[in-house]
Design a protein around this motif. Structure first.
Motif, PDB file in Angstrom:
ATOM      1  N   ARG A 181       0.860  -1.174   0.000  1.00 11.04           N
ATOM      2  CA  ARG A 181       0.000   0.000   0.000  1.00 11.04           C
ATOM      3  C   ARG A 181       0.896   1.224   0.000  1.00 11.04           C
ATOM      4  O   ARG A 181       1.815   1.330   0.825  1.00 11.04           O
ATOM      5  CB  ARG A 181      -0.902   0.009   1.230  1.00 11.04           C
ATOM      6  CG  ARG A 181      -1.754   1.276   1.326  1.00 11.04           C
ATOM      7  CD  ARG A 181      -2.775   1.189   2.433  1.00 11.04           C
ATOM      8  NE  ARG A 181      -3.490   2.451   2.582  1.00 11.04           N
ATOM      9  CZ  ARG A 181      -4.684   2.577   3.135  1.00 11.04           C
ATOM     10  NH1 ARG A 181      -5.294   1.512   3.615  1.00 11.04           N
ATOM     11  NH2 ARG A 181      -5.273   3.751   3.225  1.00 11.04           N
TER      12      ARG A 181
ATOM     13  N   ALA B 283      -4.230 -12.897   1.229  1.00  9.26           N
ATOM     14  CA  ALA B 283      -4.658 -11.827   2.139  1.00  9.26           C
ATOM     15  C   ALA B 283      -5.993 -11.233   1.715  1.00  9.26           C
ATOM     16  O   ALA B 283      -6.830 -10.875   2.556  1.00  9.26           O
ATOM     17  CB  ALA B 283      -3.594 -10.733   2.198  1.00  9.26           C
ATOM     18  N   PHE B 284      -6.212 -11.118   0.410  1.00  9.87           N
ATOM     19  CA  PHE B 284      -7.460 -10.536  -0.074  1.00  9.87           C
ATOM     20  C   PHE B 284      -8.611 -11.532  -0.003  1.00  9.87           C
ATOM     21  O   PHE B 284      -9.775 -11.142   0.145  1.00  9.87           O
ATOM     22  CB  PHE B 284      -7.276  -9.996  -1.490  1.00  9.87           C
ATOM     23  CG  PHE B 284      -6.207  -8.940  -1.577  1.00  9.87           C
ATOM     24  CD1 PHE B 284      -6.159  -7.909  -0.666  1.00  9.87           C
ATOM     25  CD2 PHE B 284      -5.247  -8.992  -2.557  1.00  9.87           C
ATOM     26  CE1 PHE B 284      -5.167  -6.943  -0.729  1.00  9.87           C
ATOM     27  CE2 PHE B 284      -4.244  -8.039  -2.640  1.00  9.87           C
ATOM     28  CZ  PHE B 284      -4.204  -7.007  -1.721  1.00  9.87           C
TER      29      PHE B 284
ATOM     30  N   GLU C  57      -9.757 -11.191   3.441  1.00  5.77           N
ATOM     31  CA  GLU C  57     -10.492  -9.928   3.564  1.00  5.77           C
ATOM     32  C   GLU C  57     -11.925 -10.076   3.065  1.00  5.77           C
ATOM     33  O   GLU C  57     -12.872  -9.552   3.669  1.00  5.77           O
ATOM     34  CB  GLU C  57      -9.760  -8.848   2.775  1.00  5.77           C
ATOM     35  CG  GLU C  57     -10.347  -7.468   2.876  1.00  5.77           C
ATOM     36  CD  GLU C  57      -9.513  -6.444   2.119  1.00  5.77           C
ATOM     37  OE1 GLU C  57     -10.092  -5.459   1.643  1.00  5.77           O
ATOM     38  OE2 GLU C  57      -8.284  -6.640   2.010  1.00  5.77           O
TER      39      GLU C  57
ATOM     40  N   ASN D 250      -3.122  -9.391   7.969  1.00  5.79           N
ATOM     41  CA  ASN D 250      -3.801  -8.353   7.192  1.00  5.79           C
ATOM     42  C   ASN D 250      -4.554  -7.469   8.175  1.00  5.79           C
ATOM     43  O   ASN D 250      -5.517  -7.911   8.803  1.00  5.79           O
ATOM     44  CB  ASN D 250      -4.768  -8.980   6.184  1.00  5.79           C
ATOM     45  CG  ASN D 250      -5.354  -7.955   5.215  1.00  5.79           C
ATOM     46  OD1 ASN D 250      -5.090  -6.761   5.324  1.00  5.79           O
ATOM     47  ND2 ASN D 250      -6.151  -8.413   4.268  1.00  5.79           N
TER      48      ASN D 250
ATOM     49  N   LEU E 164      -6.970  -4.391   8.824  1.00  5.90           N
ATOM     50  CA  LEU E 164      -8.017  -3.702   8.076  1.00  5.90           C
ATOM     51  C   LEU E 164      -8.534  -2.513   8.863  1.00  5.90           C
ATOM     52  O   LEU E 164      -8.923  -2.656  10.031  1.00  5.90           O
ATOM     53  CB  LEU E 164      -9.182  -4.654   7.788  1.00  5.90           C
ATOM     54  CG  LEU E 164      -8.838  -5.963   7.068  1.00  5.90           C
ATOM     55  CD1 LEU E 164     -10.035  -6.895   7.075  1.00  5.90           C
ATOM     56  CD2 LEU E 164      -8.411  -5.668   5.642  1.00  5.90           C
TER      57      LEU E 164
ATOM     58  N   SER F 157      -7.564  -2.895   3.560  1.00  5.58           N
ATOM     59  CA  SER F 157      -6.228  -3.302   3.988  1.00  5.58           C
ATOM     60  C   SER F 157      -5.354  -2.081   4.252  1.00  5.58           C
ATOM     61  O   SER F 157      -5.177  -1.227   3.380  1.00  5.58           O
ATOM     62  CB  SER F 157      -5.563  -4.175   2.924  1.00  5.58           C
ATOM     63  OG  SER F 157      -6.184  -5.428   2.843  1.00  5.58           O
TER      64      SER F 157
ATOM     65  N   VAL G 264      -0.364  -5.412   5.006  1.00  5.11           N
ATOM     66  CA  VAL G 264      -0.337  -6.830   4.665  1.00  5.11           C
ATOM     67  C   VAL G 264       1.096  -7.309   4.795  1.00  5.11           C
ATOM     68  O   VAL G 264       2.014  -6.719   4.201  1.00  5.11           O
ATOM     69  CB  VAL G 264      -0.851  -7.094   3.232  1.00  5.11           C
ATOM     70  CG1 VAL G 264      -0.695  -8.575   2.878  1.00  5.11           C
ATOM     71  CG2 VAL G 264      -2.303  -6.678   3.091  1.00  5.11           C
TER      72      VAL G 264
ATOM     73  N   TYR H 120       2.179  -1.516  12.477  1.00  2.00           N
ATOM     74  CA  TYR H 120       0.976  -0.809  12.032  1.00  2.00           C
ATOM     75  C   TYR H 120       0.627   0.309  13.014  1.00  2.00           C
ATOM     76  O   TYR H 120       0.336   1.441  12.606  1.00  2.00           O
ATOM     77  CB  TYR H 120      -0.209  -1.767  11.902  1.00  2.00           C
ATOM     78  CG  TYR H 120      -1.497  -1.010  11.704  1.00  2.00           C
ATOM     79  CD1 TYR H 120      -1.791  -0.421  10.482  1.00  2.00           C
ATOM     80  CD2 TYR H 120      -2.385  -0.816  12.766  1.00  2.00           C
ATOM     81  CE1 TYR H 120      -2.946   0.327  10.307  1.00  2.00           C
ATOM     82  CE2 TYR H 120      -3.536  -0.072  12.598  1.00  2.00           C
ATOM     83  CZ  TYR H 120      -3.809   0.496  11.368  1.00  2.00           C
ATOM     84  OH  TYR H 120      -4.941   1.246  11.210  1.00  2.00           O
TER      85      TYR H 120
END
Length: 340
Positions: free
Chosen positions: A109, A190-191, A194, A222, A224, A229, A232, A262
């Protein structure tokens, strides 16, 4: 290129590819298959007026060495397992959605100058090595999802980019298709997690949840924020390598570092919850170690929380056994019923 080589984070086809939505709106049956290093899992859902309904679940063991560190090492072995999976489950689906493990793909990202999607795709195709940890953009297949304008700079946009080496993608797809199935979409694990989360859990724009999927050899985190996201990360740890309490603490430490990173970069101090899935979380020592380090409530991810099912065919005790294993396959199967 074609849709089977698309790495999809948001329903966009790779350059020269076919629109993913165009395929799914043909209303053909699509099964989600999740290839781990020890098991191959299959989920097939049916679309109903009251939401998705579980139609098929199956899993078969995968011989050691077929998948190592998320990469296909034995094409024939994987193809044989895929064929066996469809025979054992009774699924008649010919078309499948599958996923690469996070260690086989790059997910990033980042913020970029505002531009149209066509211009951004061209930028990545020509100069992707400037923005992604790859040697040559020509050697990878990629996809992206524009999240919107950057809150810090109105002249920039936030984007999630997913990329994988073409040879890795092609070998994975070829091996599955040797099992007499057609890969219509190749996602990133990861998606898929999600998507299962979106279908089963409520969240607001300020809610921050972390999905931790600890498989036999790869763990994916992951985070969110509002269902999108924000971080990841995948690393090689899980399964048998965490059977002991010391190794469970090592895994939990890596997860803790991901969550702390994060928190520090996003300025967030509070996580609403951590949802656990994957074969390793069936080990009590792993759950205890994660609960001790996450600094947030830790619960098991339930991918069937809002998925309808026939309780005679799929009794609760059976679902209890497969819940930790089925999350990614459910997320992939949802591509077949909602076109996302």
């Amino acid at each position: 290129q074609w849709v089977a080589t698309t790495i999809s984070a948001g329903g966009h086809a790779a350059p020269g590819g076919v629109s993913v939505k165009g395929w799914f709106y043909r209303k053909r049956r699509v099964a989600g298959i999740d290839v781990g290093s020890r098991l191959v899992k299959l989920v097939e859902l049916r679309e109903t007026s009251r939401g998705p309904r579980l139609a098929v679940y199956g899993q078969v063991p995968l011989p050691p060495g077929v998948i190592e560190n998320g990469l296909v090492r034995d094409d024939v072995g994987l193809a044989a397992a895929v064929e066996a999976l469809f025979r054992a489950s009774g699924s008649r689906a010919v078309r499948v959605a599958a996923a690469l493990p996070g260690t086989a793909a790059v997910v990033k990202r980042a913020s970029f100058p505002r531009m149209g999607e066509a211009a951004f795709r061209s930028l990545l195709a020509q100069e992707g090595e400037k923005y992604l940890p790859v040697e040559r953009a020509a050697d990878v297949t990629f996809d992206f999802h524009v999240l919107g304008g950057s809150p810090r700079d109105p002249g920039r946009m936030d984007v999630i980019v997913a990329a994988a080496r073409k040879d890795v993608v092609e070998r994975y797809v070829d091996a599955v298709e040797q099992g007499r199935r057609k890969v219509v979409l190749l996602d990133v694990d990861a998606f898929a997690l999600e998507r299962a989360y979106e279908a089963n859990y409520d969240f607001g724009g300020s809610d921050t949840d972390a999905l931790v999927h600890a498989g036999p050899s790869v763990t994916t985190v992951n985070v969110l924020k509002g269902g999108v996201s924000a971080l990841v990360r995948s690393f090689p740890a899980g399964g048998p390598s965490v059977a002991g309490s010391r190794r469970a603490e090592t895994l939990a430490g890596e997860v803790e570092r991901s969550l702390d990173y994060y928190r520090s970069t996003a300025g967030e101090t509070r996580l609403r919850q951590v949802l656990l899935s994957g074969g390793a979380v069936t080990v009590p020592a792993v759950r205890e170690a994660l609960a001790g380090r996450a600094r947030a409530p830790v619960v098991l991810f339930d991918p069937f929380r809002r998925i309808r099912r026939d309780r005679e065919r799929f009794p609760e005790a059976f679902l209890d056994d497969i819940r930790p294993l089925a999350v990614a396959a459910v997320g992939l199967a949802l591509r077949g019923v909602d076109g996302r």
